[in-house]
Design a protein around this motif. Structure first.
Motif, PDB file in Angstrom:
ATOM      1  N   GLU A 115       8.343  -7.560  -8.646  1.00 58.82           N
ATOM      2  CA  GLU A 115       8.993  -6.912  -9.906  1.00 58.82           C
ATOM      3  C   GLU A 115       8.339  -5.582 -10.572  1.00 58.82           C
ATOM      4  O   GLU A 115       9.012  -4.651 -10.890  1.00 58.82           O
ATOM      5  CB  GLU A 115       9.127  -8.023 -10.988  1.00 58.82           C
ATOM      6  N   LEU A 116       6.951  -5.607 -10.653  1.00 56.86           N
ATOM      7  CA  LEU A 116       6.244  -4.611 -11.164  1.00 56.86           C
ATOM      8  C   LEU A 116       6.497  -3.415 -10.225  1.00 56.86           C
ATOM      9  O   LEU A 116       6.612  -2.335 -10.519  1.00 56.86           O
ATOM     10  CB  LEU A 116       4.671  -4.794 -11.010  1.00 56.86           C
ATOM     11  N   VAL A 117       6.219  -3.563  -8.815  1.00 60.09           N
ATOM     12  CA  VAL A 117       6.459  -2.208  -8.145  1.00 60.09           C
ATOM     13  C   VAL A 117       7.926  -1.872  -7.792  1.00 60.09           C
ATOM     14  O   VAL A 117       8.034  -0.609  -7.512  1.00 60.09           O
ATOM     15  CB  VAL A 117       5.773  -2.605  -6.698  1.00 60.09           C
ATOM     16  N   LYS A 157       1.787   3.882  -9.118  1.00 61.28           N
ATOM     17  CA  LYS A 157       2.952   3.808  -8.175  1.00 61.28           C
ATOM     18  C   LYS A 157       2.490   5.337  -7.558  1.00 61.28           C
ATOM     19  O   LYS A 157       2.422   6.413  -8.196  1.00 61.28           O
ATOM     20  CB  LYS A 157       4.255   3.696  -8.691  1.00 61.28           C
ATOM     21  N   ARG A 158       2.758   5.317  -6.174  1.00 62.33           N
ATOM     22  CA  ARG A 158       2.690   6.292  -5.408  1.00 62.33           C
ATOM     23  C   ARG A 158       4.030   7.498  -5.495  1.00 62.33           C
ATOM     24  O   ARG A 158       5.200   6.842  -5.705  1.00 62.33           O
ATOM     25  CB  ARG A 158       2.606   6.133  -3.901  1.00 62.33           C
ATOM     26  N   ALA A 202       0.862  -1.187  -0.050  1.00 63.34           N
ATOM     27  CA  ALA A 202      -0.028  -0.110  -0.075  1.00 63.34           C
ATOM     28  C   ALA A 202       1.080   1.219  -0.030  1.00 63.34           C
ATOM     29  O   ALA A 202       0.517   2.248  -0.641  1.00 63.34           O
ATOM     30  CB  ALA A 202      -0.862  -0.208   1.489  1.00 63.34           C
ATOM     31  N   HIS A 203       2.120   1.370   0.548  1.00 64.87           N
ATOM     32  CA  HIS A 203       2.714   2.437   0.482  1.00 64.87           C
ATOM     33  C   HIS A 203       3.702   2.632  -0.750  1.00 64.87           C
ATOM     34  O   HIS A 203       4.133   3.677  -1.012  1.00 64.87           O
ATOM     35  CB  HIS A 203       3.859   2.139   1.772  1.00 64.87           C
ATOM     36  N   GLN A 204       3.480   1.629  -1.782  1.00 59.23           N
ATOM     37  CA  GLN A 204       4.146   1.845  -2.989  1.00 59.23           C
ATOM     38  C   GLN A 204       3.241   2.327  -3.946  1.00 59.23           C
ATOM     39  O   GLN A 204       3.824   2.738  -4.928  1.00 59.23           O
ATOM     40  CB  GLN A 204       5.203   0.565  -3.271  1.00 59.23           C
ATOM     41  N   VAL A 205       1.991   1.523  -4.087  1.00 65.31           N
ATOM     42  CA  VAL A 205       1.011   1.617  -5.047  1.00 65.31           C
ATOM     43  C   VAL A 205      -0.364   2.048  -4.792  1.00 65.31           C
ATOM     44  O   VAL A 205      -0.722   1.708  -3.499  1.00 65.31           O
ATOM     45  CB  VAL A 205       1.048   0.212  -5.897  1.00 65.31           C
ATOM     46  N   ASN A 206      -1.038   2.738  -5.626  1.00 66.03           N
ATOM     47  CA  ASN A 206      -2.358   2.968  -5.238  1.00 66.03           C
ATOM     48  C   ASN A 206      -3.215   2.068  -5.515  1.00 66.03           C
ATOM     49  O   ASN A 206      -4.421   1.650  -4.986  1.00 66.03           O
ATOM     50  CB  ASN A 206      -2.785   4.263  -5.874  1.00 66.03           C
ATOM     51  N   GLU A 207      -2.842   1.541  -6.829  1.00 64.40           N
ATOM     52  CA  GLU A 207      -3.684   0.328  -7.225  1.00 64.40           C
ATOM     53  C   GLU A 207      -3.078  -0.581  -8.200  1.00 64.40           C
ATOM     54  O   GLU A 207      -2.079  -0.010  -8.835  1.00 64.40           O
ATOM     55  CB  GLU A 207      -5.138   0.630  -7.917  1.00 64.40           C
ATOM     56  N   ILE A 208      -3.518  -1.813  -8.575  1.00 65.32           N
ATOM     57  CA  ILE A 208      -2.878  -2.624  -9.587  1.00 65.32           C
ATOM     58  C   ILE A 208      -4.050  -2.880 -10.637  1.00 65.32           C
ATOM     59  O   ILE A 208      -5.082  -3.278 -10.066  1.00 65.32           O
ATOM     60  CB  ILE A 208      -2.475  -4.122  -8.990  1.00 65.32           C
TER      61      ILE A 208
END
Length: 341
Positions: free
Chosen positions: A254-256, A216-217, A191-197
């Motif tokens: 890998e994505l984040v 990404k945030r 949650a601290h790295q991305v808003n949504e997938i």
């Protein structure tokens, strides 16, 4: 849900059509079977053809007109024709047709995902055509699709929305004029790295491409951005025992960790193993949402039951309120697949 309608364009006393699909959900790339029941009107009619159209309710975005919805024909099959239907006579036309591999999934574990598909029957008599019957089409996921969705749920991702977006995903071999989009909320670990997938399935004979995009945030000194990764697995999943949770979690990690909107294309094959990264880039679909789409089943995904009750009402509204209005004038002909038998 079956709707029997008088064929209005053939006039009062014209024949009626009632299409009944065989029980059970179909699968992408699989067979759809059933029967078209016809009842003659008050006079004899020469039936030129009986055709089935696969239709979908999709969302559209226009720069000038804003967002909207429409019905798109994404495949078409002629299943019978060239016979005389006597007044009052009853006959039945059996059919078995193949669904496109990119057919969206509408349910997972029997729960609706909010994706609305239908089978529309067209009867052509003496030069007049009438789309006289519309039936709900239910599609279940391929084994690999189900495994990915189940793994995401096990990893704590939550379902935000699932819909069909009109447009194409750049850099892929997408065949249909729309794609399914699944938006997922991240678990606390991400949650601290991305808003949504955003998740996309693009199936072809023999393989399933999984496209993941992260919103990404941003940080105190950097703006947020999108990151993209693509992975490929066989329809049945990798051979041998497989920890799907670990595999999918590796994809997410890998994505984040990406620092720009570029992706790695990892092919999971029988011999290649997991890896063999090859830089790639997917262009946006033109819808403003990017490439994280969902060509199948996401919602019930993670749900294990988190599916809004409104979904059922939405499906009913689609069939009760069906019209021939497509996103673009004439799109039923332009976007319908050749697929005539």
């Amino acid at each position: 849900m079956v709707f029997k309608r008088l064929l209005g364009s053939l006039g009062v006393g014209g024949p009626t059509v009632d299409t009944v699909l065989d029980p059970g959900a179909a699968r992408p790339g699989g067979l759809l079977s059933g029967r078209v029941h016809l009842v003659g009107g008050t006079a004899d009619h020469d039936v030129e053809h009986v055709a089935l159209e696969l239709v979908a309710r999709v969302e559209t975005e226009h720069e000038e007109h804003g967002d909207g919805e429409g019905v798109v024909v994404f495949d078409r099959h002629v299943v019978g024709g060239s016979f005389r239907l006597a007044a009052g006579a009853e006959t039945s036309v059996p059919f078995t047709v193949a669904l496109p591999w990119e057919t969206p999934v509408t349910e997972l574990y029997g729960q609706p995902l909010g994706i609305v598909l239908g089978v529309r029957t067209e009867l052509a008599v003496a030069g007049a055509r009438d789309k006289g019957d519309l039936d709900q089409l239910t599609v279940a996921p391929l084994p690999a699709q189900e495994a990915v969705l189940e793994a995401l749920g096990q990893l704590g991702f939550g379902f935000r929305s699932a819909d069909l977006e009109y447009g194409r995903i750049g850099g892929t071999g997408q065949q249909l004029p729309f794609y399914q989009e699944i938006e997922l909320t991240p678990p606390p670990a991400y949650a601290h790295q991305v808003n949504e997938i955003e998740l996309t399935f693009l199936a072809v004979p023999g393989a399933l491409e999984v496209v993941l995009e992260a919103d990404k945030r941003g940080g105190p000194f950097s703006a947020g951005h999108d990151a993209l990764s693509r992975f490929t697995v066989p329809h049945e999943g990798p051979s041998g025992p497989q920890d799907w949770n670990a595999l999918v979690d590796g994809w997410i990690q890998e994505l984040v960790e990406h620092r720009a909107s570029y992706g790695s294309h990892a092919v999971y094959g029988h011999e290649a193993g997991y890896g063999g990264h090859e830089p790639g880039h997917c262009g946006g679909s033109g819808s403003g949402i990017g490439v994280g789409t969902a060509v199948l089943a996401g919602a019930g995904v993670i749900a294990g039951g988190i599916v809004a009750a409104e979904v059922v009402d939405e499906v009913g509204d689609f069939f009760e309120d069906d019209s021939d209005d497509d996103p673009d004038d004439g799109s039923a002909e332009e976007f319908g697949g050749d697929g005539e038998d």
